[in-house]
Write an enzyme that holds these catalytic residues in place. Structure first.
Site, PDB file in Angstrom:
ATOM      1  CG  PHE A  32      45.441  37.619  64.756  1.00  0.00           C
ATOM      2  CD1 PHE A  32      45.104  38.012  63.319  1.00  0.00           C
ATOM      3  CD2 PHE A  32      46.089  36.461  64.620  1.00  0.00           C
ATOM      4  CE1 PHE A  32      45.047  37.617  62.352  1.00  0.00           C
ATOM      5  CE2 PHE A  32      46.531  35.664  63.446  1.00  0.00           C
ATOM      6  CZ  PHE A  32      45.809  36.168  62.060  1.00  0.00           C
ATOM      7  CG  HIS A 108      34.382  45.613  40.461  1.00  0.00           C
ATOM      8  ND1 HIS A 108      34.587  46.873  39.649  1.00  0.00           N
ATOM      9  CD2 HIS A 108      32.947  46.026  40.994  1.00  0.00           C
ATOM     10  CE1 HIS A 108      33.653  47.668  39.801  1.00  0.00           C
ATOM     11  NE2 HIS A 108      32.621  47.353  40.644  1.00  0.00           N
ATOM     12  NE  ARG A 124      31.813  50.068  34.795  1.00  0.00           N
ATOM     13  CZ  ARG A 124      30.930  48.931  35.573  1.00  0.00           C
ATOM     14  NH1 ARG A 124      30.281  48.224  34.637  1.00  0.00           N
ATOM     15  NH2 ARG A 124      31.193  48.457  36.619  1.00  0.00           N
ATOM     16  CE1 TYR A 221      30.763  39.019  49.169  1.00  0.00           C
ATOM     17  CE2 TYR A 221      30.249  37.142  47.562  1.00  0.00           C
ATOM     18  CZ  TYR A 221      30.115  37.943  48.979  1.00  0.00           C
ATOM     19  OH  TYR A 221      29.283  37.151  49.609  1.00  0.00           O
ATOM     20  CD  GLU A 244      33.750  38.763  50.691  1.00  0.00           C
ATOM     21  OE1 GLU A 244      33.628  40.172  51.041  1.00  0.00           O
ATOM     22  OE2 GLU A 244      34.633  38.758  49.963  1.00  0.00           O
ATOM     23  CG  ASN A 259      22.007  40.304  46.544  1.00  0.00           C
ATOM     24  OD1 ASN A 259      21.233  41.233  46.839  1.00  0.00           O
ATOM     25  ND2 ASN A 259      21.567  39.302  45.920  1.00  0.00           N
ATOM     26  CB  SER A 260      28.050  41.482  50.276  1.00  0.00           C
ATOM     27  OG  SER A 260      28.845  40.774  51.217  1.00  0.00           O
TER      28      SER A 260
HETATM   29  C1  LIG Z   1      35.403  48.338  47.726  1.00  0.00           C
HETATM   30  C2  LIG Z   1      34.230  47.288  48.050  1.00  0.00           C
HETATM   31  C3  LIG Z   1      32.972  47.620  47.909  1.00  0.00           C
HETATM   32  C4  LIG Z   1      31.819  46.849  48.222  1.00  0.00           C
HETATM   33  N1  LIG Z   1      30.597  47.453  47.919  1.00  0.00           N
HETATM   34  C5  LIG Z   1      29.504  46.632  48.333  1.00  0.00           C
HETATM   35  C6  LIG Z   1      28.165  47.206  48.211  1.00  0.00           C
HETATM   36  O1  LIG Z   1      28.041  48.352  47.647  1.00  0.00           O
HETATM   37  N2  LIG Z   1      27.226  46.373  48.560  1.00  0.00           N
HETATM   38  C7  LIG Z   1      27.269  45.337  49.105  1.00  0.00           C
HETATM   39  O2  LIG Z   1      26.468  44.498  49.548  1.00  0.00           O
HETATM   40  N3  LIG Z   1      28.676  44.692  49.264  1.00  0.00           N
HETATM   41  C8  LIG Z   1      29.876  45.315  48.992  1.00  0.00           C
HETATM   42  N4  LIG Z   1      30.841  44.813  48.993  1.00  0.00           N
HETATM   43  C9  LIG Z   1      31.219  43.468  49.806  1.00  0.00           C
HETATM   44  C10 LIG Z   1      30.955  43.725  51.154  1.00  0.00           C
HETATM   45  O3  LIG Z   1      31.487  44.978  51.818  1.00  0.00           O
HETATM   46  C11 LIG Z   1      31.557  42.806  51.963  1.00  0.00           C
HETATM   47  O4  LIG Z   1      31.256  41.455  51.439  1.00  0.00           O
HETATM   48  C12 LIG Z   1      31.242  42.547  53.279  1.00  0.00           C
HETATM   49  O5  LIG Z   1      31.694  43.907  54.079  1.00  0.00           O
HETATM   50  C13 LIG Z   1      31.784  41.426  54.099  1.00  0.00           C
HETATM   51  O6  LIG Z   1      31.595  41.708  55.724  1.00  0.00           O
HETATM   52  P1  LIG Z   1      31.926  40.702  56.607  1.00  0.00           P
HETATM   53  O7  LIG Z   1      31.195  41.189  57.946  1.00  0.00           O
HETATM   54  O8  LIG Z   1      31.772  39.381  56.274  1.00  0.00           O
HETATM   55  O9  LIG Z   1      33.536  40.910  56.913  1.00  0.00           O
HETATM   56  P2  LIG Z   1      34.498  42.143  56.892  1.00  0.00           P
HETATM   57  O10 LIG Z   1      33.624  43.391  57.091  1.00  0.00           O
HETATM   58  O11 LIG Z   1      35.790  41.837  56.227  1.00  0.00           O
HETATM   59  O12 LIG Z   1      34.761  41.914  58.596  1.00  0.00           O
HETATM   60  C14 LIG Z   1      35.611  40.866  59.051  1.00  0.00           C
HETATM   61  C15 LIG Z   1      36.003  41.405  60.143  1.00  0.00           C
HETATM   62  O13 LIG Z   1      37.039  40.229  60.886  1.00  0.00           O
HETATM   63  C16 LIG Z   1      38.147  40.545  61.498  1.00  0.00           C
HETATM   64  N5  LIG Z   1      39.106  39.474  61.187  1.00  0.00           N
HETATM   65  C17 LIG Z   1      39.550  38.809  60.253  1.00  0.00           C
HETATM   66  N6  LIG Z   1      40.591  37.783  60.555  1.00  0.00           N
HETATM   67  C18 LIG Z   1      40.400  37.893  62.035  1.00  0.00           C
HETATM   68  C19 LIG Z   1      41.262  37.124  63.039  1.00  0.00           C
HETATM   69  N7  LIG Z   1      42.125  36.121  62.545  1.00  0.00           N
HETATM   70  N8  LIG Z   1      40.899  37.390  64.459  1.00  0.00           N
HETATM   71  C20 LIG Z   1      40.104  38.319  64.596  1.00  0.00           C
HETATM   72  N9  LIG Z   1      39.590  39.190  63.784  1.00  0.00           N
HETATM   73  C21 LIG Z   1      39.763  39.035  62.621  1.00  0.00           C
HETATM   74  C22 LIG Z   1      38.612  41.728  60.464  1.00  0.00           C
HETATM   75  O14 LIG Z   1      39.520  42.653  61.122  1.00  0.00           O
HETATM   76  C23 LIG Z   1      37.171  42.564  60.230  1.00  0.00           C
HETATM   77  O15 LIG Z   1      36.917  43.405  61.298  1.00  0.00           O
HETATM   78  C24 LIG Z   1      32.016  45.731  48.758  1.00  0.00           C
HETATM   79  C25 LIG Z   1      33.425  45.063  48.871  1.00  0.00           C
HETATM   80  C26 LIG Z   1      34.578  46.270  48.722  1.00  0.00           C
HETATM   81  C27 LIG Z   1      35.744  45.535  48.871  1.00  0.00           C
END
Ligand SMILES: Cc1cc2nc3c(=O)[nH]c(=O)nc-3n(C[C@H](O)[C@H](O)[C@H](O)COP(=O)(O)OP(=O)(O)OC[C@H]3O[C@@H](n4cnc5c(N)ncnc54)[C@H](O)[C@@H]3O)c2cc1C
Length: 384
Positions: A32, A108, A124, A221, A244, A259-260
């Site tokens: 962490f 959402h 929907r 988001y 994100e 787009n994320s």
């Molecule tokens: C229910 C849901 C459905 C979605 N559907 C879609 C979709 O269909 N299409 C789309 O494009 N987007 C979608 N999104 C958005 C998308 O999933 C997220 O924006 C994206 O997964 C973010 O990815 P990331 O790698 O930035 O972060 P994350 O996937 O959140 O990964 C972050 C990582 O960092 C780690 N971390 C956090 N803090 C620390 C710390 N202090 N020390 C060490 N490690 C740490 C976490 O444990 C995790 O492993 C959806 C989101 C949700 C919640």
């Protein structure tokens, strides 16, 4: 790339499996990150806790890429998992990097009220209706040309207006409206929306073939985050951000669906390339002062102040109040008075956090301590 409704799942697996092919990639699972080490205006690494032993370690690095995800857990109702606590945003902010567009929060319209689990737009898209307590398809008064296919923000606002004007329904988890799929018939629901059916059955005990699904809007988001340029560079030499938690400004005020993950792929690669190019031009960081002093100070903060503090408030009380303050005052509808009140409440909670108590005093696998550190990050992010 297309993999039905499991694209994110396959992206993760591909990334993980590819990383295993390279011997020079070391994984630190169950670690962490707690702070970014900055020396003389450039990044020298991070401090992180090995959650299994509770040991705080300094990782020296020529460049750091943060990709810690969004911060949905600062809100009461969110689709985000428990890990979305804005850690990277707060880490960068504390290191002096600006956060950008933090007011741009996407809601959402269809969350299960008890869990925040998201019911996909496909419900929907297949013809599901949103109904108020009078059984009225209220969207005809807000977005008559698109109805249930309208954008997330308009639908979320419409639902909230219905609720505020007394046309919502009340349940054990607060106010909601209904998502009605019953007219689609069992065959369509089984064939096209099996996951929706499974979620409704498993988490609410409701069969959407025969019953309506209670839904409400919730945070989904963050468009805002750590400022970066097109190459993931944050402006602090050696620090890059992606995903994100970063704000490369491609999502404006309202991200388009899907787009994320594309952003993660494109700008994640850019950040990695940028960090590698920067690192090849740097000499190795050294563990002298001030970095050593920063690491010692971080150890004191975590173990002497956060972990040892006795007889203070519970972490969970402060977290619940923060989430409610954000939902009530920085949610779908905001105005100056509400935002001022939110600043006051969050400022107050930050003061109370200084006296909060972590109940588990052990160092090994202390998830209570991690929760406290996450809450500390969230309060900084909420304040912005
Ligand atoms: C229910 C849901 C459905 C979605 N559907 C879609 C979709 O269909 N299409 C789309 O494009 N987007 C979608 N999104 C958005 C998308 O999933 C997220 O924006 C994206 O997964 C973010 O990815 P990331 O790698 O930035 O972060 P994350 O996937 O959140 O990964 C972050 C990582 O960092 C780690 N971390 C956090 N803090 C620390 C710390 N202090 N020390 C060490 N490690 C740490 C976490 O444990 C995790 O492993 C959806 C989101 C949700 C919640």
């Amino acid at each position: 790339m297309f993999a039905t409704d499991k694209i994110g799942f396959h992206l993760l697996h591909t990334l993980f499996q590819t990383s295993l092919k390279f011997e020079n990639i070391h994984r630190y699972d169950e670690w962490f990150a707690t702070s970014i080490l900055v020396d003389n205006g450039r990044v020298d690494g991070v401090t992180a806790i090995d959650i299994r032993s509770g040991e705080l370690v300094s990782f020296l690095a020529k460049a750091v890429v943060i990709a810690t995800g969004g911060c949905g857990r600062i809100y009461q109702f969110t689709t985000n998992g428990w890990i979305k606590t804005g850690d990277g945003m707060a880490l960068a902010y504390r290191a002096g990097v600006p956060l950008k567009d933090m007011e741009m929060v996407q809601y959402h319209p269809t969350l299960l009220p008890n869990t925040g689990i998201l019911i996909t737009e496909a419900a929907r898209g297949e013809g599901g209706h949103l109904l108020n307590k009078d059984g009225e398809r209220f969207l005809k008064r807000y977005v008559p040309n698109k109805m249930e296919l309208g954008p997330r923000d308009i639908l979320s606002r419409a639902e909230m207006t219905e609720i505020k004007e007394g046309r919502g329904l009340e349940g054990p988890y607060g106010s909601y409206v209904n998502l009605d799929l019953t007219h689609l018939g069992e065959e369509t629901i089984e064939a096209k929306l099996p996951f929706v059916k499974e979620l409704a059955e498993r988490y609410l005990g409701i069969d959407p073939v025969h019953e309506m699904i209670p839904v409400r809007p919730g945070q989904h988001y963050m468009m805002g985050g750590v400022h970066t340029d097109m190459h993931g560079y944050t402006g602090l030499p050696g620090l890059y951000a992606a995903g994100e938690m970063a704000c490369v400004s491609m999502n404006g005020a309202n991200r388009l669906g899907s787009n994320s993950l594309t952003e993660c792929l494109v700008f994640g690669a850019e950040a990695g390339i940028g960090a590698a190019q920067y690192a090849t031009k740097q000499g190795p960081p050294s563990f002298g002062n001030p970095v050593q002093g920063l690491a010692v100070e971080e150890e004191k903060r975590i173990y002497d102040r956060v972990l040892k503090h006795e007889k203070g408030e519970k972490i969970s009380t402060i977290r619940t109040e923060m989430q409610k303050a954000m939902e009530d005052h920085v949610g779908i509808y905001r105005d100056e008075n509400r935002l001022r009140e939110a600043c006051r409440l969050i400022g107050d909670l930050k003061q109370r956090m200084k006296n909060a108590t972590v109940e588990d005093k052990d160092r090994v696998y202390n998830t209570d301590l991690v929760s406290a550190l996450e809450l500390d990050f969230m309060l900084d992010v909420a304040e912005t």
